[in-house]
Design an enzyme around this catalytic site. Sequence first.
Site, PDB file in Angstrom:
ATOM      1  N   LYS A   1      13.976 -29.407 -29.749  1.00  0.00           N
ATOM      2  CA  LYS A   1      14.278 -29.061 -28.356  1.00  0.00           C
ATOM      3  C   LYS A   1      13.093 -28.401 -27.654  1.00  0.00           C
ATOM      4  O   LYS A   1      13.051 -28.315 -26.433  1.00  0.00           O
ATOM      5  CB  LYS A   1      15.521 -28.177 -28.270  1.00  0.00           C
ATOM      6  CG  LYS A   1      16.790 -28.943 -28.609  1.00  0.00           C
ATOM      7  CD  LYS A   1      18.045 -28.139 -28.349  1.00  0.00           C
ATOM      8  CE  LYS A   1      19.293 -28.955 -28.604  1.00  0.00           C
ATOM      9  NZ  LYS A   1      19.563 -29.151 -30.047  1.00  0.00           N
TER      10      LYS A   1
HETATM   11  C1  LIG Z   1      20.330 -30.299 -30.511  1.00  0.00           C
HETATM   12  C2  LIG Z   1      20.189 -30.656 -31.935  1.00  0.00           C
HETATM   13  C3  LIG Z   1      20.646 -31.910 -32.461  1.00  0.00           C
HETATM   14  C4  LIG Z   1      21.394 -32.898 -31.620  1.00  0.00           C
HETATM   15  O1  LIG Z   1      20.578 -33.562 -30.727  1.00  0.00           O
HETATM   16  P1  LIG Z   1      21.180 -34.431 -29.523  1.00  0.00           P
HETATM   17  O2  LIG Z   1      20.007 -35.030 -28.884  1.00  0.00           O
HETATM   18  O3  LIG Z   1      21.932 -33.494 -28.662  1.00  0.00           O
HETATM   19  O4  LIG Z   1      22.098 -35.454 -30.131  1.00  0.00           O
HETATM   20  C5  LIG Z   1      20.391 -32.208 -33.787  1.00  0.00           C
HETATM   21  N1  LIG Z   1      19.772 -31.326 -34.590  1.00  0.00           N
HETATM   22  C6  LIG Z   1      19.328 -30.113 -34.144  1.00  0.00           C
HETATM   23  C7  LIG Z   1      18.677 -29.197 -35.103  1.00  0.00           C
HETATM   24  C8  LIG Z   1      19.527 -29.753 -32.814  1.00  0.00           C
HETATM   25  O5  LIG Z   1      19.110 -28.542 -32.390  1.00  0.00           O
END
Ligand SMILES: *Cc1c(COP(=O)(O)O)cnc(C)c1O
Length: 433
Positions: free
Chosen positions: A107
Site C-alpha cells: 500500500k
Molecule cells: C490491502 C492488503 C491486501 C488486499 O489488497 P486488495 O488490493 O485490497 O485486494 C492484501 N495483503 C495485504 C498485506 C494488504 O495490506
Amino acid sequence: MKYFSTNHTVPEVSLMEAVIKGLAADNGLFMPMQIEEIDPKFFERLYLKSFQEISFEVAKKFFGEDIPEKILKDIVYDTLNFDCPLVQVTDSIYSLELFHGPTMAFKDVGGRFMARMLGYFLRGFEKEVNVLVATSGDTGSAVANGFFQVPGIKVYVLYPKGLVSDIQEKQFTTLGNNITALEVDGTFDDCQRLVKSAFLDKELNKAMVLTSANSINVARFLPQAFYYFNAYARLQEAGITGDVVFSVPSGNFGNLTAGLFAKFMGLPVKRFIAANNDNDIVYNYLQTGEYQPRASVATIANAMDVGDPSNFARILELYGHSHKSISGDMVGYRYSDKEIRETMKQVFVDENYMLDPHGAIGYRALKENLKPGEVGVFLETAHPAKFTETVESVLGKGTVILPEKLAEFMKGEKLSIEISTEFADFKQFLLAQ
Ligand SMILES: *Cc1c(COP(=O)(O)O)cnc(C)c1O
C-alpha cells in the site's frame, strides 16, 4: 483523460477532479475513458529497464495528458525509490516482493503516489487541505507515511484504541509534523462513522477543506499496475520463459484489478488467480455468476477481510458485466486459516521462504493451479514481520527478525490524542486546529 463513474449517472470528470473527490458523486468508482495500449515492442527488451523506468512509461499512458512529464517523472521516481524484486520460491513459482517501501507493505506504492499527485493538484491552493482517514491498521500507516511532510496537507488518522497491533500503531502515531493520530475510544466502525459524519457536516466543511484518502482513489489504484510490468521484466531478465500466471491475494481487489488494467494495456498475462481467504465473495461469483456481498469474517489474513470488495465494480465495468469474459481471464481460489497456516509452515520448512499470511494464500493457489509450461508469480503484499504474532504462532517464537525500518518505528514516541466516539468532540477538535 476523462474519468467516468461506474454508476454512469454523473458526467465525466478530469483527473484532477477524480483525484480530489476520490469517489464519484453517485458513489460510483472512477474509471479512465480509455485504457491505452502499449506498443508490443516495448515488451521485447523490457528487462533493460528498471522498476522506475518501466513505471514512468506506464504512468505516462494514464496521466501523461494531465500532468507535465517532468513532474510525473518526479512523482514516479520519488514514489518508487525501493526495489520490487522477484524471488524464486520453488520450481516455477516466484514471489513478487512488494514490501520494500517505508511501511513494508504494497500500500506504500499507491499511498505515496496519491499523496504526491494530490499535492500537485492542490499547489497554489490558498487553504490547507485536511485528509481524514479511518483505519483498522494498515491503510493508516500507508496514508500517514505517504502524506508525511507533503506541503499544504494535514492528515488526521482515526484508529480504534487497543485494536491495532503495536507495529501498526507506531507507524502512524510517531511521525508528528503534518500527521495527527486520533485514538478513538471505540471500534473501527466508530472511526469510520466519525469520518463520514465530518464529510457531511455543513459547518465543518465551511470552516475547512476536507478530503478522504480512500483506497479506491484512481491515484492510489492505477499505480498498482506498475509492478506487474516490472515482474514481467524481471522474469525476462532472469531468462525465465513460459506463460505468465499472476496470483493475487485479494480483499478489496485493487491489486487484482490493476493487474487486469496491465493486461488490457497489452502485458502478456495468461490468466489471473483471485485468491481469497474465508471472505470468498468473488470466489463464489466466479463459481456461480452471482455476486452476493455479506458481512466480513475475521481471518489471520486480516487485510483481506472484506465482505463487499469495492473494486469489483471496476472489474464488472472492464468486462461489460459478462461473467463469461471475467471467468476467461480469472480463476478463483479460497483458503481457510488452517490452510494458510499449513502453507506458511510447509514453505518455510521445505523451501526456506517465509510467507506472510496474505502471500501464503497467493502461493498456495499457484501451487494448485499452475500447469506445465507456465510460470507463476504471486504478490507478496506485506513483510512477514508486519504479522509477527501470527507468523511466530505458526513457525515458532523467535523466527521473525524485525527489519531495521520497522525497528526504527518501534523506537519512536507515540503521539496520539485520545477522543471519544461522540461526533461533537471530533468536530470541536477539528475546528480548534
Ligand atoms: C490491502 C492488503 C491486501 C488486499 O489488497 P486488495 O488490493 O485490497 O485486494 C492484501 N495483503 C495485504 C498485506 C494488504 O495490506
